[in-house]
Scaffold this motif. Structure first.
Motif, PDB file in Angstrom:
ATOM      1  N   ILE A 199      -3.329   4.939  -2.416  1.00  0.00           N
ATOM      2  CA  ILE A 199      -4.292   5.868  -1.811  1.00  0.00           C
ATOM      3  C   ILE A 199      -3.745   7.278  -2.021  1.00  0.00           C
ATOM      4  CG2 ILE A 199      -5.408   6.573   0.352  1.00  0.00           C
ATOM      5  CD1 ILE A 199      -4.607   3.731   1.432  1.00  0.00           C
ATOM      6  N   SER A 200      -4.591   8.191  -2.471  1.00  0.00           N
ATOM      7  CA  SER A 200      -4.080   9.547  -2.665  1.00  0.00           C
ATOM      8  C   SER A 200      -5.126  10.586  -2.274  1.00  0.00           C
ATOM      9  CB  SER A 200      -3.655   9.744  -4.120  1.00  0.00           C
ATOM     10  OG  SER A 200      -2.972  10.967  -4.252  1.00  0.00           O
ATOM     11  N   THR A 217       0.829  -1.206   0.000  1.00  0.00           N
ATOM     12  CA  THR A 217       0.000   0.000   0.000  1.00  0.00           C
ATOM     13  C   THR A 217       0.865   1.259   0.000  1.00  0.00           C
ATOM     14  OG1 THR A 217      -1.780  -1.135   1.163  1.00  0.00           O
ATOM     15  CG2 THR A 217      -1.803   1.260   1.257  1.00  0.00           C
ATOM     16  N   CYS A 252       0.717   5.459  -0.014  1.00  0.00           N
ATOM     17  CA  CYS A 252      -0.169   6.578   0.286  1.00  0.00           C
ATOM     18  C   CYS A 252       0.514   7.884  -0.144  1.00  0.00           C
ATOM     19  CB  CYS A 252      -0.491   6.602   1.783  1.00  0.00           C
ATOM     20  SG  CYS A 252      -1.777   7.773   2.200  1.00  0.00           S
ATOM     21  N   VAL A 284       0.063   1.392   5.905  1.00  0.00           N
ATOM     22  CA  VAL A 284       0.761   1.988   4.758  1.00  0.00           C
ATOM     23  C   VAL A 284       2.219   1.517   4.738  1.00  0.00           C
ATOM     24  CG1 VAL A 284       1.514   4.174   3.733  1.00  0.00           C
ATOM     25  CG2 VAL A 284      -0.777   3.986   4.753  1.00  0.00           C
ATOM     26  N   TRP A 286       5.227   5.989   1.574  1.00  0.00           N
ATOM     27  CA  TRP A 286       4.607   7.324   1.470  1.00  0.00           C
ATOM     28  C   TRP A 286       5.243   8.114   0.344  1.00  0.00           C
ATOM     29  CZ3 TRP A 286       0.543   8.544   4.669  1.00  0.00           C
ATOM     30  CH2 TRP A 286       0.378   7.729   5.802  1.00  0.00           C
TER      31      TRP A 286
END
Ligand SMILES: C[S@@+](CC[C@H](N)C(=O)[O-])C[C@H]1O[C@@H](n2cnc3c(N)ncnc32)[C@H](O)[C@@H]1O
Length: 227
Positions: A79-80, A45, A47, A150, A153
């Motif tokens: 994910i944003s 994941t 982010c 997450v 990043w």
């Protein structure tokens, strides 16, 4: 190459005028140790702060597609957060410059990108094993409501000097709350208050060579919350 979009409000460009895709690959992909960092993982994941035109998502997805299936996670979740969503026409216009490279990914994104740009969450199945969660809203309001582990990043968002509100304690604290052990981050900035904010929440922070004319950028790893 298409024209590089610029935000008058933040007095900054969406990506490098030299080569935005090369910048993304240097700063966010290589800066987070990808693709090695996801090898052997079942699910991974990422982010991001500041979806903008989606260039970082497209580059990450393309990297995943190009990886040998044995060396990439079975599923990728990106994910944003985006406070000022652009339209799909805008994405088509400004990302046309990489048609030899990202054309397929760009066309899929344009097809699946929300028409409704009001604040809220859009869960988009890009492919059966690639998912994009697009949260339209201020990252400082929306990130505290996120419940995900997450692994990595991408700290984008315009430069801290013109967008200081985004690079907040709320962001850093929630990164620590959501980070998997040894989660990594990368960002184009080496601003002192950003590095100190991340270090205060348990991230080991390093400065490395930036892309193109940028002398420095920051990368690091979550070492666990400090007591
Ligand atoms: C440098 S641009 C993004 C570049 C992006 N990677 C791309 O490919 O276009 C930064 C983005 O962060 C968004 N942004 C700025 N402040 C924000 C905030 N507080 N919450 C969420 N998004 C924000 C901007 O609207 C902009 O789209």
């Amino acid at each position: 190459m298409s024209t590089v979009p610029r935000s008058e409000q933040f007095d900054d460009v969406y990506f490098s005028v030299e080569d935005g895709l090369a910048e993304t690959r240097h700063v966010f992909l290589a800066g987070n140790g990808l693709p090695d960092a996801w090898a052997g993982r079942e699910q991974f994941t990422i982010c991001e702060t500041g979806f903008g035109t989606g260039l970082n998502f497209l580059a990450a997805w393309k990297l995943w597609r190009d990886c040998d299936a044995a060396l990439r996670p079975q599923s990728l979740h990106f994910i944003s957060f985006e406070k000022y969503p652009v339209t799909r026409d805008f994405i088509g216009e400004v990302l046309g410059g990489w048609d030899g490279d990202l054309e397929y990914e760009r066309n899929v994104l344009i097809f699946k990108y929300p028409l409704d740009l009001s604040f809220g969450t859009h869960r988009i199945e890009i492919f059966s094993n690639v998912f994009l969660t697009l949260v339209f809203g201020d990252v400082n309001d929306a990130l505290p409501k996120l419940e995900e582990r997450v692994d990595c990043w991408f700290l984008d968002g315009f430069k801290p000097s013109s967008n200081p509100d985004m690079w907040s304690e709320i962001l850093f604290k929630n990164m620590a709350r959501l980070s998997a052990p040894e989660a990594t981050f990368a960002t184009f900035t080496s601003a002192g208050f950003v590095r100190r904010g991340l270090a205060a929440e348990g991230f080991e922070v390093r400065k490395i060579r930036g892309y193109g004319r940028k002398r420095e950028m920051s990368v690091g790893r979550f070492r666990g919350a400090l007591m």
